[in-house]
Design an enzyme around this catalytic site. Structure first.
Site, mmCIF file in Angstrom:
data_model
loop_
_atom_site.group_PDB
_atom_site.id
_atom_site.type_symbol
_atom_site.label_atom_id
_atom_site.label_comp_id
_atom_site.label_asym_id
_atom_site.label_seq_id
_atom_site.Cartn_x
_atom_site.Cartn_y
_atom_site.Cartn_z
ATOM 1 C CG ASP A 22 -85.691 -0.745 -17.667
ATOM 2 O OD1 ASP A 22 -86.492 -1.651 -17.972
ATOM 3 O OD2 ASP A 22 -84.573 -0.608 -18.200
ATOM 4 C CB VAL B 152 -83.245 -2.096 -10.129
ATOM 5 C CG1 VAL B 152 -84.328 -1.053 -10.357
ATOM 6 C CG2 VAL B 152 -83.838 -3.400 -9.609
ATOM 7 C CD GLU C 202 -87.406 -5.089 -16.099
ATOM 8 O OE1 GLU C 202 -87.568 -5.973 -16.954
ATOM 9 O OE2 GLU C 202 -86.788 -4.034 -16.320
#
Length: 580
Positions: free
Chosen positions: A253, A255, A290
């Site tokens: 999630d 990053v 992401e």
């Protein structure tokens, strides 16, 4: 010296990291019998002097202070405020998914995917996904989070599994059942921050940066004085879910919030460690980022100086599709309202690839080489963010007709990219998917969340849906969660069944054809009001005009309606033609 960060925590001699402690006391509750043990120090690790059997509750006390849960516990049976519990993963079936790039992903939220909201209930739906043709199930975060309902992005215990879903045993059953059905499992893992409720890790040591900030507060320290144990904690979680729990891929999630100025970026190190785990286990793992940076360096190998991720989400393609079909163009959709945007997004991967972004008020992104494998980019017309971060959680099916929905599906599923569906999309579900988060009766936190969401929506114009002002549902109310449950009864409707068959046909065509989804760059063009996606062997045509368009009926491979077989493509409809 124990190498704890690469070993499974929570079984045998339980370890905890604390460089700030002078003493650590282990508080044990074994079937109602309480006792304490003085932990033994090994560097900055503290280790129990004896092994603990499976199923024992325990906490840690630093320098005589109140006992706190283990941040690396594998079970949190009493919630994020309760004691930790030892748990050992049971044996699992051997399974290697191989590369999942180019395969069909399906994102789901365990709590709303079924009425029961559990892993066991979700197992009953695996047959539906297998029949549809899905290859990979992407499960939204399951690490323990506050209360009994939430998206999971405010987790505080990265190694444990949400008990309301069925805990770690339930997840292991789900993974094994998916593998038996021939489906890989991708877990959404949040390594960029800890949630605020039930976060006791700071009482054991400092994991936060003094120079970076995130939208959720101080960043986790990846490049400062607390970096060694912070990186170890986060990487250990990723290796645990892959190596011990048996998932095949991780979706990491946001990053872009992993701020790291060191010479060896956290993501590059994680990529290298996962590669080492592949050699050790003989399995294939996939890391998906992401990232809103629009930078191909994210999916460039570490050997070439990149971050080493195998794939990344591509929001630009979502935005281009959304604006093209809905004409909604405010907020971050503002730059995507020209017809040429969809062409650039399909051909070049990112629309913003060094161009000016009005939403960010600066130039954004970088170009993607023409020969870069397009399977490295996940695309979608719906996902949890793009539906759930709307004020009323409304899906495209609320505003698009069946012809338009069918056309969107064709462009996504017959693209060279890795396609992803969102739960219920395949039958044109109208079930809303709202943002919800249990604050466990903390009214101050609940009020802050309600006010924050309303302010955020207002600032981007998201409290106005297609020209109409809407009230933002209370994200902390259980009813908001209940309203987001997927309505499976919809799937049996005649028109919903038709859509379901269409998705199945598109996936079959993708699977049976060697050239669709091979990752090669494709071309797209407008000819009048007809948008054409040129594939190696096929053309996908969508008519955006008000007049029928002539097509070669002998070349029809797939069509939403029967009209193309008679030589005409009606307005707003889609057809796949053979170019041979």
């Amino acid at each position: 010296m124990h190498t704890f960060f690469e070993n499974t925590p929570g079984r045998g001699r339980v370890p905890v990291w604390s460089s700030i402690a002078s003493s650590v006391t282990l508080h044990i509750d074994d079937e109602g019998v309480s006792r304490t043990l003085d932990m033994e120090r090994e560097g900055n690790w503290w280790v129990s002097p004896e092994e603990l059997p499976t199923g024992v509750r325990y906490r840690y006390s630093v320098d005589g202070k109140d006992p706190v849960p283990d941040p690396r516990a594998l079970r949190r049976p009493d919630g994020v405020h309760g004691a930790s519990m030892t748990w050992a993963p049971p044996s699992r079936m051997e399974y290697d998914a191989g590369s999942v790039l180019g395969k069909v992903f399906y994102e789901l939220h365990i709590g709303t995917f079924t009425r029961e909201g559990t892993f066991d209930a979700a197992i009953e739906k695996l047959d539906h996904l297998a029949r549809l043709g899905v290859d990979v199930i992407e499960v939204m975060p399951v690490s323990s989070f506050p209360g009994t309902f939430g998206w999971g992005y405010d987790g505080v215990s990265l190694y444990s599994t949400q008990e309301s879903y069925g805990g770690p045993d339930g997840f292991r059953r789900y993974i094994d059942a998916a593998h038996k059905a021939g489906l890989a499992v991708c877990l959404d893992l949040v390594l960029n921050h800890f949630g605020p409720v039930g976060n006791y890790i700071a009482l054991l040591d400092n994991y936060y940066s003094d120079k970076h900030e995130t939208p959720w507060g101080p960043a986790l320290d990846l490049d400062g004085k607390n970096a060694e144990h912070t990186r170890a904690h986060l990487m250990g979680a990723a290796l645990y879910w892959l190596g011990d729990m048996g998932v095949d891929a991780l979706r990491l999630d946001a990053v872009h919030a992993l701020d790291d100025d060191s010479d060896y970026h956290f993501l590059a190190e994680l990529s290298d460690k996962v590669a080492a785990l592949e050699k050790q286990t003989g399995r294939t793992f996939t890391l998906i980022a992401e990232s809103d940076l629009n930078d191909p360096a994210m999916v460039t190998p570490t050997s070439a100086g990149g971050r080493g991720m195998d794939a990344q989400w591509d929001d630009d393609l979502h935005h281009a599709l959304h604006v093209l079909f809905t004409t909604e163009n405010h907020g971050y959709y503002a730059d995507f309202d020209a017809r040429e945007v969809i062409v650039k997004a399909f051909e070049d991967v990112f629309f913003h690839n060094g161009t000016f972004s009005s939403f960010r008020d600066q130039n954004w992104g970088a170009p993607v080489d023409a020969d870069m494998d397009r399977r490295k980019f996940l695309i979608f017309s719906q996902n949890h963010d793009q539906v759930g971060n709307r004020a009323i959680g409304d899906r495209p099916s609320r505003v698009l007709d069946e012809n338009q929905l069918a056309a969107v599906a064709a462009l996504v599923l017959l693209s060279p990219f890795t396609p992803m569906l969102f739960q219920g999309e395949e039958w044109a579900s109208t079930s809303p998917f709202l943002f919800f988060s249990d604050q466990e009766g903390d009214e101050q936190m609940a009020r802050a969340m309600r006010d924050g969401r309303r302010a955020e929506f207002a600032s981007h114009g998201w409290d106005t849906i297609y020209g109409k002002h809407v009230e933002v549902p209370d994200p902390t109310a259980r009813q908001t969660f209940e309203d987001s449950k997927l309505d499976w009864s919809e799937a049996s409707g005649a028109q919903n069944q038709r859509m379901l068959r269409w998705y199945h046909s598109l996936i079959n065509l993708r699977r049976e054809t060697g050239t669709i989804g091979d990752g090669a760059k494709v071309s797209m063009e407008w000819v009048g009001d007809v948008l054409t996606l040129h594939l190696a062997d096929f053309d996908v045509l969508v008519n955006f005009g008000d007049e029928d368009v002539a097509v070669d009926s002998d070349a029809v491979v797939l069509a939403w309606s029967d009209a193309p077989c008679e030589g005409a493509l009606p307005k707003h409809e889609v057809v796949v033609l053979n170019r041979a």
